[in-house]
Design a protein around this motif. Structure first.
Motif, mmCIF file in Angstrom:
data_model
loop_
_atom_site.group_PDB
_atom_site.id
_atom_site.type_symbol
_atom_site.label_atom_id
_atom_site.label_comp_id
_atom_site.label_asym_id
_atom_site.label_seq_id
_atom_site.Cartn_x
_atom_site.Cartn_y
_atom_site.Cartn_z
ATOM 1 N N HIS A 113 0.843 -1.207 0.000
ATOM 2 C CA HIS A 113 0.000 0.000 0.000
ATOM 3 C C HIS A 113 0.872 1.249 0.000
ATOM 4 N N THR A 114 1.979 1.207 0.721
ATOM 5 C CA THR A 114 2.898 2.350 0.743
ATOM 6 C C THR A 114 3.481 2.595 -0.642
ATOM 7 N N ILE A 115 3.881 1.514 -1.321
ATOM 8 C CA ILE A 115 4.395 1.654 -2.686
ATOM 9 C C ILE A 115 3.332 2.225 -3.602
ATOM 10 N N ALA A 116 2.112 1.739 -3.471
ATOM 11 C CA ALA A 116 1.021 2.211 -4.332
ATOM 12 C C ALA A 116 0.799 3.717 -4.178
ATOM 13 N N LYS A 117 0.934 4.217 -2.979
ATOM 14 C CA LYS A 117 0.721 5.648 -2.731
ATOM 15 C C LYS A 117 1.834 6.502 -3.337
ATOM 16 N N ASN A 118 3.006 5.911 -3.485
ATOM 17 C CA ASN A 118 4.172 6.689 -3.917
ATOM 18 C C ASN A 118 4.623 6.401 -5.338
ATOM 19 N N ASN A 119 4.013 5.423 -5.994
ATOM 20 C CA ASN A 119 4.439 5.064 -7.341
ATOM 21 C C ASN A 119 3.221 4.736 -8.186
ATOM 22 N N ARG A 120 2.841 5.675 -9.025
ATOM 23 C CA ARG A 120 1.653 5.524 -9.871
ATOM 24 C C ARG A 120 1.925 4.681 -11.112
ATOM 25 N N ASN A 121 3.162 4.227 -11.295
ATOM 26 C CA ASN A 121 3.504 3.437 -12.472
ATOM 27 C C ASN A 121 3.366 1.936 -12.254
ATOM 28 N N VAL A 122 3.061 1.528 -11.025
ATOM 29 C CA VAL A 122 2.942 0.091 -10.750
ATOM 30 C C VAL A 122 1.749 -0.496 -11.497
ATOM 31 N N VAL A 123 1.983 -1.632 -12.152
ATOM 32 C CA VAL A 123 0.912 -2.285 -12.909
ATOM 33 C C VAL A 123 0.748 -3.755 -12.531
ATOM 34 N N ALA A 124 1.698 -4.305 -11.752
ATOM 35 C CA ALA A 124 1.636 -5.744 -11.455
ATOM 36 C C ALA A 124 2.507 -6.079 -10.247
ATOM 37 N N ILE A 125 2.206 -7.231 -9.664
ATOM 38 C CA ILE A 125 3.051 -7.852 -8.653
ATOM 39 C C ILE A 125 3.504 -9.201 -9.194
ATOM 40 N N TRP A 146 -4.046 -3.936 -10.616
ATOM 41 C CA TRP A 146 -2.765 -4.521 -10.994
ATOM 42 C C TRP A 146 -2.965 -5.986 -11.383
ATOM 43 N N LEU A 147 -2.018 -6.506 -12.131
ATOM 44 C CA LEU A 147 -1.988 -7.942 -12.403
ATOM 45 C C LEU A 147 -1.322 -8.667 -11.239
ATOM 46 N N LEU A 148 -1.923 -9.761 -10.788
ATOM 47 C CA LEU A 148 -1.280 -10.649 -9.826
ATOM 48 C C LEU A 148 -0.623 -11.771 -10.621
ATOM 49 N N MET A 149 0.718 -11.779 -10.635
ATOM 50 C CA MET A 149 1.484 -12.738 -11.427
ATOM 51 C C MET A 149 2.262 -13.649 -10.477
ATOM 52 N N LEU A 150 1.980 -14.934 -10.532
ATOM 53 C CA LEU A 150 2.588 -15.901 -9.625
ATOM 54 C C LEU A 150 3.632 -16.741 -10.353
ATOM 55 N N ASP A 151 4.840 -16.708 -9.832
ATOM 56 C CA ASP A 151 5.931 -17.536 -10.338
ATOM 57 C C ASP A 151 5.827 -18.900 -9.665
ATOM 58 N N GLU A 152 5.222 -19.854 -10.384
ATOM 59 C CA GLU A 152 5.059 -21.218 -9.867
ATOM 60 C C GLU A 152 6.038 -22.173 -10.560
ATOM 61 N N ILE A 153 7.200 -21.639 -10.931
ATOM 62 C CA ILE A 153 8.198 -22.480 -11.585
ATOM 63 C C ILE A 153 8.564 -23.670 -10.699
ATOM 64 N N GLN A 154 8.767 -23.405 -9.417
ATOM 65 C CA GLN A 154 9.175 -24.463 -8.491
ATOM 66 C C GLN A 154 8.004 -25.062 -7.721
ATOM 67 N N THR A 155 6.985 -24.249 -7.422
ATOM 68 C CA THR A 155 5.869 -24.739 -6.606
ATOM 69 C C THR A 155 4.820 -25.493 -7.407
ATOM 70 N N GLY A 156 4.817 -25.326 -8.721
ATOM 71 C CA GLY A 156 3.760 -25.915 -9.538
ATOM 72 C C GLY A 156 3.941 -27.389 -9.821
#
Length: 389
Positions: A168-180, A211-221
């Protein structure tokens, strides 16, 4: 190694493996090892699995490669199966986890530009690992693997892992965020399992800020943590998921899966690969996925993971060298009180293959088919090594 023709990026390798069967491998001296690393979470079905062997042999005798200039029926069949498992809409096939994450990063940038964001930015986590290509290396939260490769790729901002408020702190200070972009469990970072509310919290935050929620499941999948994909434990739906490692049981293949919010961002000419999704790789992956489902190996991973974790806790409880035992399914770790790289060679001398990551974490990624007897052997060898003296 006996040849100097290879670059030295892997350092000295003292064991030469020549064959494998199930959860076991043999070296060129005839010594047998219980494989508790599975090619780094790759050979979930074990070595020389008959279904995968048959699929590879039959496809190799028919058509190995033709490129994505043509329709590939086995690629489409694999895509349909993964779509059914994941609940996501469309897939892009590639050759590795790093390439799958590169595709996800490109999707995030396309998504940002579609919203009028000139400098799309992705939030990534401290101690994360997403690959060794320039973009995925830049997304990785490990200075050791980045050193010497500067300048890194921009467009990333880092947050503490398992800390929702910081986002939330990042969101308030960076309007360029589009994904995690985040690993559901940090693998290379030391098998760091977040709080139960972390992934659902990330989903809520991404919904709140579009934002897009992007999950790296390379190892967990691919069944490793007790569900086919780790996010299925939390009963949520991400926007993008990447997978590789256990998808082809040793044949290189990766995939980037996208839900409706990102599925149509790629258009002809926007991304591609020569080898990705070729007939041979897809045949191996289709056999692998089908076997995981048919033999209920996700549930087996949950059951055997709990068994091994409980046995390790019983054996190592209150030992001064052990900080703790953690993990989910068959993605397990023993954290030691001090660096323990020597444990790799010591375990191998006892006939057990393990890995040490984050300097002091023994990482265990056994096959999904490991038996109770094999699990007992794993616990016995590690228990003796850790508690000696």
């Amino acid at each position: 190694m006996t040849s100097d023709a290879l670059m030295n990026n892997y350092g000295a390798r003292k064991i030469t493996l020549t064959r494998g069967q199930g959860s076991w491998v043999w070296d060129d001296q005839g010594r047998r090892y219980l494989d508790a690393i599975s090619g780094i979470a790759v050979c979930g079905l074990g070595h020389a699995h008959p279904a995968v062997t048959k699929a590879i042999a039959e496809q190799a005798a028919t058509l190995v490669h033709c490129s994505n200039l043509y329709n590939i029926p086995v690629q489409e069949a694999l895509a349909e199966q993964l779509r059914s498992i994941s609940g996501l809409s469309k897939l892009f096939f590639c050759n590795s986890g790093a390439e799958a994450n590169e595709a996800a990063i490109k999707l995030a940038r396309l998504f940002g530009h579609s919203k009028g964001v000139d400098q799309p930015t992705i939030i990534v986590m401290e101690n994360a690992f997403h690959g060794r290509t320039m973009a995925t290396l830049s997304a990785t939260g490990n200075r050791k693997v980045q050193a010497g490769f500067e300048p890194l790729v921009g467009g990333f901002v880092r947050a503490p892992h398992n800390d929702l408020e910081s986002l939330h702190t990042i969101a308030k200070n960076n309007r360029n965020v589009v994904a995690i972009l985040v690993e559901p469990i940090q693998g290379e970072g030391g098998i760091r399992v977040p709080a139960d509310n972390y992934l659902p919290g990330l989903r809520d935050i991404c919904d709140q800020y579009d934002w897009l929620l992007m999950l790296d499941e390379i190892q967990t999948g691919n069944g490793r943590t007790g569900q086919y994909f780790n996010y299925q434990h939390a009963n949520l739906m991400p926007d993008v998921v990447t997978t590789a490692k256990g998808l082809g049981n040793g044949v290189p293949i990766g995939a980037c899966l996208a839900g409706n919010k990102a599925a149509d961002l790629m258009q002809p000419g926007s991304h591609g690969t020569t080898f990705g999704g070729n007939p041979l790789a897809c045949a191996a992956a289709l056999a692998t996925v089908s076997t995981i489902l048919d033999e209920n190996l996700c549930q087996r991973a949950a059951t055997m993971g709990n068994y091994i974790k409980q046995r390790l806790v019983e054996r190592l409880a209150d030992h001064p060298r052990v900080v703790g035992v953690r993990g989910q399914g068959l993605m397990l770790a023993i954290e030691m009180s001090e660096p323990c790289p020597e444990m790799v060679a010591e375990a191998a001398a006892k006939g057990l293959l393990i890995n040490v990551t984050a300097q002091s974490v023994i990482r265990l990624l056994p096959t999904l088919i490991i038996s109770e007897d094999e699990a007992d052997q794993l616990v016995q060898i590690l228990g003796e090594l850790i508690t000696r003296g």
